[in-house]
Design a protein around this motif. Sequence first.
Motif, mmCIF file in Angstrom:
data_model
loop_
_atom_site.group_PDB
_atom_site.id
_atom_site.type_symbol
_atom_site.label_atom_id
_atom_site.label_comp_id
_atom_site.label_asym_id
_atom_site.label_seq_id
_atom_site.Cartn_x
_atom_site.Cartn_y
_atom_site.Cartn_z
ATOM 1 N N ASP A 144 0.830 -1.203 0.000
ATOM 2 C CA ASP A 144 0.000 0.000 0.000
ATOM 3 C C ASP A 144 0.864 1.252 0.000
ATOM 4 O O ASP A 144 0.561 2.230 -0.667
ATOM 5 N N ARG A 145 1.979 1.228 0.763
ATOM 6 C CA ARG A 145 2.864 2.394 0.806
ATOM 7 C C ARG A 145 3.489 2.643 -0.560
ATOM 8 O O ARG A 145 3.595 3.778 -1.003
ATOM 9 N N ARG A 146 3.891 1.566 -1.252
ATOM 10 C CA ARG A 146 4.478 1.731 -2.583
ATOM 11 C C ARG A 146 3.449 2.300 -3.547
ATOM 12 O O ARG A 146 3.753 3.160 -4.358
ATOM 13 N N LYS A 147 2.205 1.815 -3.451
ATOM 14 C CA LYS A 147 1.142 2.302 -4.324
ATOM 15 C C LYS A 147 0.898 3.786 -4.057
ATOM 16 O O LYS A 147 0.749 4.580 -4.980
ATOM 17 N N ASP A 148 0.890 4.183 -2.779
ATOM 18 C CA ASP A 148 0.684 5.587 -2.425
ATOM 19 C C ASP A 148 1.802 6.453 -2.982
ATOM 20 O O ASP A 148 1.563 7.551 -3.476
ATOM 21 N N ARG A 149 3.061 5.996 -2.901
ATOM 22 C CA ARG A 149 4.194 6.773 -3.419
ATOM 23 C C ARG A 149 4.080 6.959 -4.928
ATOM 24 O O ARG A 149 4.362 8.020 -5.452
ATOM 25 N N ARG A 150 3.672 5.881 -5.645
ATOM 26 C CA ARG A 150 3.526 5.991 -7.094
ATOM 27 C C ARG A 150 2.436 6.992 -7.447
ATOM 28 O O ARG A 150 2.570 7.749 -8.400
ATOM 29 N N MET A 151 1.359 6.988 -6.694
ATOM 30 C CA MET A 151 0.269 7.912 -6.973
ATOM 31 C C MET A 151 0.706 9.355 -6.705
ATOM 32 O O MET A 151 0.308 10.268 -7.409
ATOM 33 N N MET A 152 1.548 9.553 -5.687
ATOM 34 C CA MET A 152 2.023 10.902 -5.368
ATOM 35 C C MET A 152 2.952 11.442 -6.455
ATOM 36 O O MET A 152 2.957 12.628 -6.731
ATOM 37 N N ARG A 153 3.761 10.553 -7.041
ATOM 38 C CA ARG A 153 4.699 10.979 -8.089
ATOM 39 C C ARG A 153 3.973 11.355 -9.376
ATOM 40 O O ARG A 153 4.494 12.061 -10.191
ATOM 41 N N GLY A 154 2.808 10.834 -9.547
ATOM 42 C CA GLY A 154 2.029 11.212 -10.717
ATOM 43 C C GLY A 154 1.995 10.171 -11.718
ATOM 44 O O GLY A 154 1.822 9.987 -12.751
#
Length: 174
Positions: free
Chosen positions: A164-174
């Motif tokens: 979930d943390r990796r998914k959140d980071r990818r979403m933040m990067r755009g």
Amino acid sequence: MSWTDERVELLKKLWSEGLSASQIAGELGGVTRNAVIGKVHRLGLSGRAKAPQPQAARPKKPASRPATSSGRASGGPVSIGAVALKADSAPVARPQPAPQPAIYSLSEEPLIANASVLQINEQTCKWPIGDPSAADFHFCARRSDVGIPYCGYHARIAYQPVSDRRKDRRMMRG
């Protein structure tokens, strides 16, 4: 020990033959492996031939078996760490995910209003709220679950699975 011209020439010869620094130090005598490495770098000796490896010294790996739907090879022994286990024909049970902490809404009242660090205890949520340098800084202070420092709501924020943390980071990067 000093590096004489003869010793330097022998070093160059042994290095080009592919001997290791330890082996060269043993051949030269009176010099350490690190001294050999230092001299090699100062002389600018770079590429060298690989020492011939005896073919019989390396056992060949057995051909891999086709994997089953569970991802592991069918039949044969299974190795876990340094222990070989007998293969069992029964399917392996998958571990169940740990239960999630109880979900509380933020509508639940804190046990202590505007709790300071001196007022929180093992039963209260220790989630910081606000800027620590501001006068209105306090802790959540809702009832925390047993064994964790946060209430259910803040525990869900603090303890996220890695995926979930990796998914959140990818979403933040755009």
